[in-house]
Scaffold this motif. Sequence first.
Motif, PDB file in Angstrom:
ATOM      1  N   THR A   1       4.819  -6.871  -3.627  1.00  0.00           N
ATOM      2  CA  THR A   1       5.539  -5.573  -4.031  1.00  0.00           C
ATOM      3  C   THR A   1       4.815  -4.231  -3.629  1.00  0.00           C
ATOM      4  O   THR A   1       5.737  -3.241  -3.125  1.00  0.00           O
ATOM      5  N   GLY A   2       3.585  -4.200  -3.894  1.00  0.00           N
ATOM      6  CA  GLY A   2       2.858  -3.085  -3.612  1.00  0.00           C
ATOM      7  C   GLY A   2       3.186  -2.293  -2.094  1.00  0.00           C
ATOM      8  O   GLY A   2       3.418  -1.243  -1.960  1.00  0.00           O
TER       9      GLY A   2
ATOM     10  N   TYR B   1       0.102  -0.859  -8.977  1.00  0.00           N
ATOM     11  CA  TYR B   1      -0.238  -2.103  -8.193  1.00  0.00           C
ATOM     12  C   TYR B   1      -1.522  -2.453  -8.392  1.00  0.00           C
ATOM     13  O   TYR B   1      -1.924  -4.022  -8.727  1.00  0.00           O
ATOM     14  N   GLN B   2      -2.583  -1.760  -8.261  1.00  0.00           N
ATOM     15  CA  GLN B   2      -3.989  -2.131  -8.256  1.00  0.00           C
ATOM     16  C   GLN B   2      -4.348  -2.298  -9.659  1.00  0.00           C
ATOM     17  O   GLN B   2      -5.115  -3.045  -9.761  1.00  0.00           O
TER      18      GLN B   2
ATOM     19  N   GLY C   1      -4.307  -6.864  -1.723  1.00  0.00           N
ATOM     20  CA  GLY C   1      -3.610  -7.938  -2.636  1.00  0.00           C
ATOM     21  C   GLY C   1      -3.605  -9.252  -2.224  1.00  0.00           C
ATOM     22  O   GLY C   1      -3.732 -10.420  -3.006  1.00  0.00           O
TER      23      GLY C   1
ATOM     24  N   VAL D   1       1.319   3.521  -6.456  1.00  0.00           N
ATOM     25  CA  VAL D   1       1.076   2.196  -5.954  1.00  0.00           C
ATOM     26  C   VAL D   1      -0.356   2.079  -6.279  1.00  0.00           C
ATOM     27  O   VAL D   1      -0.743   1.121  -6.763  1.00  0.00           O
TER      28      VAL D   1
ATOM     29  N   TYR E   1       4.320 -10.910  -6.542  1.00  0.00           N
ATOM     30  CA  TYR E   1       3.754  -9.416  -6.793  1.00  0.00           C
ATOM     31  C   TYR E   1       2.722  -8.943  -5.656  1.00  0.00           C
ATOM     32  O   TYR E   1       2.597  -7.862  -5.385  1.00  0.00           O
ATOM     33  N   TRP E   2       2.212  -9.856  -4.917  1.00  0.00           N
ATOM     34  CA  TRP E   2       1.332  -9.495  -3.892  1.00  0.00           C
ATOM     35  C   TRP E   2       2.184  -8.598  -2.809  1.00  0.00           C
ATOM     36  O   TRP E   2       1.738  -7.576  -2.260  1.00  0.00           O
TER      37      TRP E   2
ATOM     38  N   TYR F   1      -3.568  -2.159   1.345  1.00  0.00           N
ATOM     39  CA  TYR F   1      -2.708  -2.728   0.150  1.00  0.00           C
ATOM     40  C   TYR F   1      -2.437  -4.287   0.384  1.00  0.00           C
ATOM     41  O   TYR F   1      -2.896  -4.951  -0.482  1.00  0.00           O
TER      42      TYR F   1
END
Length: 204
Positions: free
Chosen positions: A149-150, A169-170, A118, A165, A146-147, A114
Motif C-alpha cells: 500500500t505505501g 504507513y511507517q 516494508g 505515507v 499492507y506491504w 519504502y
Amino acid sequence: IPPGMLTAGDNELHLRVSVQERSHRMMPLFAGPESELRRPYQWRLFWSYTSAQMTVIATISLGLFVLAIWIRRRMAFDYGLFGLACVCWGVRTMIIVFSVYPRAIWPWWNVVYYASTGGFVVCMTLFMLRFAGLRSPVVERITLAYWLTGPLLLAMGGQPWDHIVGRVYQGGLIVVSAVMLTATAIVGWRKRTPGVLLLCAGVV
C-alpha cells in the motif's frame, strides 16, 4: 580550512543549505586541527558509510543465495521469506551508500526505499511467525497486501503524499515490527538452541 585563510580574531564560516524539502538538514559541524579530527572522522566514516557498504554486499549476497537454493530445491516458503527479507534490507541500506543522486530520480528512489523497508519488516515478520509455529494464512495475506500500500500510494500520488505515507504507513510497520519481535521472543524461549538464539539476536 587552509591555515592561510584564517585571520587573527574571529573567523566566520558562511554555509548555504538547500531547504526545499523537509528531509534536507545539516548535521553538526566540527572544527579544529586536522590531527585532532582525523581519527574521529575515520571512525565515523567507517561506522556510517563503510559498514553500510559491507551490509549491502553481505545481505544482498546472502539473500540471493538463499533465494537461489529455495527456487532450485523447491524448499518451504519460509526460506523464500528470509531471503527476500535480506535482499530488502540490503536495498534499503543503499540509501546510505548512495547518498548523492540526481534530484529527478528522488521520487522513485523514495518509492524503492519504502518498498524495501516494508518488505524487510513484513517478510521477516512472516518468517518469524512461521518459525514460531504461529502461521495464519489470513494474517499473511493481509500483511503482504499492507506491504504494497505505501509504495503504491507514493508512486501514484507523488511527492505530496510523502508526508502522509511516511507517518501512516511507517506507523503501521512499527506495529508489524512489534509482532515480529514478539514472535522472535517466542521462538527464542521455546527452542533455546545456540543457532536459534543467534538468529533471534540478529533479528533484534
